[in-house]
Design an enzyme around this catalytic site. Structure first.
Site: not given
Ligand code: NAD
Length: 405
Positions: A49, A94-96
């Site tokens: 995201v 962001s992040k995953g």
């Protein structure tokens, strides 16, 4: 988001921008087939995201965990946006995440999972677009695989595509200690601000991993007394002060504080409500809630962990006059040195550890002062000031850039 809403209201954010900043820019769900060691194929679900990229490339870790959800990844990506803005580094957030149990996988299965996940989101990644880092259950090793996979796709070595890499591969000196060091710096500033002495200050620390143990070691070196430490196995109290280096050596050997008998054992819950000057939660989210906030006796809370305090508990801490250094500042040392790593990789010129630490200190001190000034100006606590500063920085860039039609 309730904290976002409160700060947005105080800032009188225009309705259009409010709507823009409440949404993630891009959310991607991928399915990741992996050939397991036994010859069978397993399929994992992964997310990336990008919450906001207006101030620069998105920045945020990758977590491998059975409990990961898209909602969680989205919230963490938003957090990264505000965190980068608070310390004023030129990144978005962001992040995953991948739903998997890395502890049940072999190293080669984990490598194949990492590489396939990286290739599934390859179009989002890049030093100018989105730069991952380690998070829960990912580490330097995983970052090296992400960097190698990306480099194979683009046809040349691109170290700046991830941070938190091994130093031999373009990582930065000082990165490993950066979050704990940042906690130490802002704790010192809070004590200075409150007119409390540094020497002999009693500190309790929940979590004795990367953040908690480094913060403990550095604060002890500054003359503070670390009277309580705890991890997922054990919590200990020692009124004379815990020998932090000795405890770290125990954890290095035994992987936890279990069996480290140099203090009185107490429950993890009791550690949080000890009569200390500073409480440093550095383990989990949601440990200070409406249930225990009223019992907390520390004068200062330094939020080393992400989200240790629930939004509902904020007002209880306020009423008690507890000075909270909010997570988006307190643990921003890690992303700040990640930024330094990215700068060094792009410049191809590497800094000494002293220079890294000096520049980290300058950013942390400056950011703390910015928040303190804003909190006085608007008569709000440090957390609301942090959100106000972060949102106003992101909003300013949106106004300058306009809405692309
Ligand atoms: P880590 O895995 O190195 O350490 C976590 C510690 O918390 C361990 O000692 C573990 O035993 C302890 N713990 C787990 N469950 C517990 C429980 N129920 N009670 C007490 N202790 C418990 O992780 P870390 O990198 O130190 O991260 C800690 C927190 O800081 C997390 O919230 C993380 O998101 C946040 N954070 C870390 C960094 C970083 O650079 N490492 C940066 C920003 C934020």
């Amino acid at each position: 988001m309730s904290r976002f809403d409160k700060a947005a209201e105080l800032l009188d954010l225009e309705p259009g921008l409010y709507k823009v900043l409440r949404q993630a820019e891009k959310q991607v769900i991928v399915s990741i087939p992996v050939m397991m060691d036994n010859g069978e194929v397993s399929v994992y679900e992964g997310y990336r995201v990008q919450y906001n990229t207006s101030r620069g490339p998105a920045k945020g870790g990758i977590r491998f965990d059975p409990q990961v959800t898209l909602e969680e990844v989205k919230a963490l990506a938003a957090w990264m946006t505000w965190k980068c803005a608070v310390v004023n580094i030129p990144f978005g957030g962001s992040k995953g995440g991948v739903i998997c149990d890395p502890l049940a996988m072999s190293a080669s299965e984990l490598e194949r999972l990492t590489r396939r996940y990286t290739s599934a989101i390859i179009n989002m990644l890049g030093p100018d677009s989105d730069v991952p880092a380690p998070d829960v259950n990912t580490n330097e090793r995983v970052m090296a695989w992400v960097m190698d996979t990306y480099s194979m796709h683009v046809g040349h070595t691109t170290t700046a595509v991830v941070t938190g890499k091994p130093v031999e591969l373009g990582g930065s000196l000082g990165r490993r200690e950066a979050t704990g060091r940042g906690c130490m710096i802002v704790t010192k500033q809070a004590l200075e601000h409150l007119g409390m002495p540094l020497k002999g200050t009693n500190i309790a620390i929940q979590g004795f991993g990367n953040v908690g143990s480094v913060a403990a070691r550095l604060l002890a070196r500054e003359g503070c007394k670390i009277v309580a430490i705890g991890d997922r196995t054990t919590s200990l109290y020692n009124a004379n002060g815990i020998d932090v280096d000795d405890a770290i050596a125990h954890v290095a050997k035994h992987r936890s504080l279990d069996g480290y008998g140099k203090g009185d054992t107490l429950s993890g819950a009791d550690l949080l409500t000890l009569d200390v000057d500073v409480l440093l939660p550095a383990a989990l989210e949601n440990v200070i809630t409406t249930k225990n906030a009223g019992d907390i006796r520390a004068r200062v809370i330094c939020e080393g962990a992400n989200g240790p305090t629930t939004a509902a508990a904020d007002s209880i801490l306020d009423e008690k006059g507890i000075f909270v250094i909010p997570d988006i500042l307190a643990n921003a040392g890690g992303v700040t040195v990640s930024y330094f790593e990215w700068v060094q990789d792009r410049g191809g010129y590497f800094w000494t550890e002293n220079l890294v630490n000096e520049r980290l200190e300058a950013i942390m001190r400056h950011s703390f002062q910015d928040l303190l000034d804003l909190s006085k100006q608007h008569r709000v606590n440090m957390r609301t000031a942090a959100y106000m500063l972060a949102i106003s920085r992101v909003a300013t860039v949106h106004r300058l850039r306009g809405v692309y039609a």
